[in-house]
Design a protein around this motif. Structure first.
Motif: not given
Length: 245
Positions: A230-240
């Motif tokens: 919850g307190h982190g910053r999203v640095i990457r997103r991935y998908a299948l």
């Protein structure tokens, strides 16, 4: 590989699968989810970290052109400070009866077998999960655990049975960075909140030891464990990706 080749390869693979009676194609997947899968679909200025999938962002566009759409999504988040869990005292009291320790050489064999059994139980609800037998699991995890400082692996036990584990490892390519790779908790209401408690112990120790950055890696976005980010910053997103045939 260029766009034309990539799209053509995906379309040809789908035709072959359709001819074999398959109803759905999934990409990418190297045999099972115990091995390589997922494409990076969104990134940031943060460099790739250890054990992270790496691919050109164009792959996602090629998959869409070949008729695929994102089916399951994942993310990695970066934390630069420990924000204490407001339920820490409650969780510590609830799980005080459990044994919480780090593996040592004399326990490594038993710990590996406990983690193997727990993984097959804890991940059974994940998309495309298939059990991994002991020889294959040992071949995959023993070399990894032998290289990880034991203080960055947590094992929670209840009466000698492994009911939780958290595997993390320092990233040698990014000094001061620790990667939280795998978190698994035994099914059942009895252990609800144990993942949250293990994460609290992990963050306390990580920042207390001088790490400046913690990456919570490759979490399935439909999993409740993403609440730990919850307190982190999203640095990457991935998908299948998937498509019907």
């Amino acid at each position: 590989m260029d766009r034309e080749s990539g799209v053509g390869l995906l379309r040809a693979a789908c035709e072959r699968l359709r001819g074999q009676g398959c109803a759905r194609a999934v990409a990418p997947l190297d045999g099972s989810t115990w091995f390589g899968y997922r494409w990076v679909v969104e990134t940031s200025e943060e460099p790739p970290f250890l054990l992270e999938p790496r691919n050109p962002l164009e792959y996602a566009g090629w998959a869409r052109e070949a008729g695929f759409t994102p089916w399951q999504t994942y993310r990695s988040t970066l934390h630069t400070a420990h924000v204490p869990d407001p339920r820490a005292a409650e969780l510590e009291a609830r799980f005080a009866r459990l044994g919480l320790r780090h593996p040592v050489p004399r326990t490594l064999e038993a710990d590996l077998r406990g983690i193997h059994a727990l993984s097959n139980a804890a991940f059974v609800g994940n998309p495309l999960f298939s059990p991994l037998d002991w020889p294959a699991f040992e071949a995959l995890y023993r070399p990894l655990l032998s290289k990880v400082p034991p203080e960055w692996v947590w094992v929670a036990e209840d009466g000698g049975r492994t009911v939780g584990f958290l595997l993390s490892l320092p990233d040698p390519t990014q000094p001061g960075t620790l990667i939280a790779k795998t978190l698994a908790i035994a099914p059942g209401r009895e252990y609800a909140g144990l993942g949250r408690w293990l994460a609290e112990c992990f963050y306390r120790q990580a920042f207390g030891a001088g790490f400046r950055r913690v990456i919570h890696a490759l979490m399935w976005e439909s999993n409740r464990s993403t609440n730990l980010q919850g307190h982190g910053r999203v640095i990457r997103r991935y998908a299948l990706f998937a498509r019907e045939l």
